[in-house]
Write an enzyme that holds these catalytic residues in place. Structure first.
Site, PDB file in Angstrom:
ATOM      1  N   LYS A 117       0.821  -1.219   0.000  1.00 19.88           N
ATOM      2  CA  LYS A 117       0.000   0.000   0.000  1.00 19.88           C
ATOM      3  C   LYS A 117       0.846   1.255   0.000  1.00 19.88           C
ATOM      4  O   LYS A 117       0.441   2.269  -0.570  1.00 19.88           O
ATOM      5  CB  LYS A 117      -0.953   0.004   1.208  1.00 19.88           C
ATOM      6  CG  LYS A 117      -2.146  -0.909   1.027  1.00 19.88           C
ATOM      7  CD  LYS A 117      -3.309  -0.470   1.888  1.00 19.88           C
ATOM      8  CE  LYS A 117      -4.523  -1.342   1.644  1.00 19.88           C
ATOM      9  NZ  LYS A 117      -5.628  -1.035   2.551  1.00 19.88           N
ATOM     10  N   LYS A 199      -6.337 -11.001  -7.977  1.00 19.74           N
ATOM     11  CA  LYS A 199      -7.570 -11.075  -7.192  1.00 19.74           C
ATOM     12  C   LYS A 199      -8.596 -10.083  -7.748  1.00 19.74           C
ATOM     13  O   LYS A 199      -8.220  -9.013  -8.214  1.00 19.74           O
ATOM     14  CB  LYS A 199      -7.213 -10.683  -5.744  1.00 19.74           C
ATOM     15  CG  LYS A 199      -8.136 -11.260  -4.708  1.00 19.74           C
ATOM     16  CD  LYS A 199      -7.635 -10.914  -3.329  1.00 19.74           C
ATOM     17  CE  LYS A 199      -8.771 -10.337  -2.524  1.00 19.74           C
ATOM     18  NZ  LYS A 199      -8.409  -9.982  -1.161  1.00 19.74           N
ATOM     19  N   LYS A 202     -12.073  -3.992  -6.674  1.00 24.66           N
ATOM     20  CA  LYS A 202     -12.836  -2.835  -7.152  1.00 24.66           C
ATOM     21  C   LYS A 202     -11.920  -1.714  -7.626  1.00 24.66           C
ATOM     22  O   LYS A 202     -12.355  -0.786  -8.283  1.00 24.66           O
ATOM     23  CB  LYS A 202     -13.766  -2.318  -6.064  1.00 24.66           C
ATOM     24  CG  LYS A 202     -12.985  -1.867  -4.852  1.00 24.66           C
ATOM     25  CD  LYS A 202     -13.847  -1.569  -3.671  1.00 24.66           C
ATOM     26  CE  LYS A 202     -12.978  -1.379  -2.465  1.00 24.66           C
ATOM     27  NZ  LYS A 202     -12.784  -2.525  -1.639  1.00 24.66           N
TER      28      LYS A 202
END
Ligand code: TRP
Length: 333
Positions: A117, A199, A202
């Protein structure tokens, strides 16, 4: 007799970030619904976690409402499960401080999600993003769950929560239950429809890669029709056929059929027919959820009543654990 005494406890949380996907649904949320009868369950919308990346206030607010509404729409029942919004229970942030002071910088630095991240949001590598697993540990430990259902990407964070609990208990005396990961019998890892090595997410720029729980039927079917397969033909699970395997996983998770039943059902059939069948099965499963959601989201007063009540119920449990921890550490209460 009071049957709650017999029940094991589970806890899980979901972030209110953006649209929830078919991956969230089949990987986690569908299992929450299946668990709520068997377990004494606590489920929260982890809104405090969401601000580790930048959020636009109005959007965050509406996503908190819509995530809570989706949980209700799925069939989670606030009478059976404690369902609340994390920030409504201040003990999460408070315990997180106690736990932070009992967590080492070195162990946090090893968290792979932080590395990912911080690379992705290089302009906002904030301290909250770094210490996020400590807040997650607080979410968990306050409610003393026996089990925490988590996906593969959260396993490392659960491990840390366990380590923190063990260390705290050893140092100050027994306060926390050390939870186990709960690997559901029917959990599905749903991959991108466009790149089955990734994976389903969104945040994928390619809108065809993911299906939202609230997508309408035509959109769902269109996305499945465009799903990436291969040029071999043959509908069976194989490492060489990741796209087809992903569609089989999805179809099996939605219909409850086993993988071999699905393989048999589509033996000799073409991809076109198969993809349409998967799309239709998914659309049929999601249609009533969308219908419930549309009803629930319009009654804001009722939604607020439910999450306030859930918050009060959660806080009664959280407060006890928090005070016990404070006392053990030596604070004057
Ligand atoms: N970190 C989890 C995620 O991003 C969400 C979460 C927050 C959570 N607190 C939790 C999950 C406690 C399980 C238990 O998916």
């Amino acid at each position: 007799m009071c049957e709650n005494v017999e029940k094991k406890k589970v806890l899980s949380c979901i972030q209110p970030s953006g649209m929830l996907t078919l991956g969230n649904y089949l990987g986690a949320l569908k299992n929450w619904v299946n668990m709520q009868d068997e377990f004494d369950s606590t489920f929260a919308v982890a809104d405090l976690h969401a601000i580790t990346v930048r959020q636009e206030p109005a959007k965050l607010r509406s996503q908190i409402y819509s995530t809570y509404a989706i949980l209700l729409a799925l069939g989670l029942d606030p009478e059976k499960s404690t369902m609340f919004i994390q920030s409504h229970v201040p003990e999460h942030a408070q315990l997180s401080w106690l736990l932070s002071c009992n967590t080492q910088f070195g162990e946090m630095s090893r968290m792979t999600q932080f590395k990912d991240k911080s690379a992705k949001h290089a302009d906002n590598v904030n301290v909250g993003l770094f210490s996020y697993p400590v807040l997650m540990a607080a979410d968990i430990l306050l409610y003393k769950p026996d089990f925490v259902p988590v996906g593969a990407d959260q396993k490392q964070h659960l491990e840390i929560a366990r380590d923190i609990a063990i260390r705290f208990n050893n140092h100050y005396g027994d306060v926390f239950t050390v939870p186990e990961a709960y690997i559901p019998k029917t959990g599905a890892r749903v991959m991108s429809l466009q790149d089955p090595d990734k994976k389903m997410s969104k945040s994928d720029e390619n809108q065809n890669a993911w299906v939202a729980i609230l997508d309408d039927k035509d959109t769902i079917i269109r996305k499945f029709k465009r799903a990436v397969t291969d040029s071999e033909g043959g509908i069976y699970v194989s490492d060489e056929k990741k796209g087809v395997s992903n569609l089989i996983t999805i179809y099996s998770a939605v219909t409850g059929k086993t993988v071999s039943e699905v393989e048999r059902e589509f033996e000799g059939k073409g991809y076109g027919e198969f993809k349409l069948a998967v799309g239709e099965a998914v659309a049929d499963e999601l249609a009533p959820i969308k219908e419930n959601y549309n009803r629930i989201i319009t009654d804001k007063a009722e939604l607020e009543r439910l999450f306030r009540e859930g918050g009060d119920r959660a806080e009664r449990v959280a407060r006890k654990t928090y005070f016990k921890a404070m006392k053990k550490v030596g604070f004057v209460l």
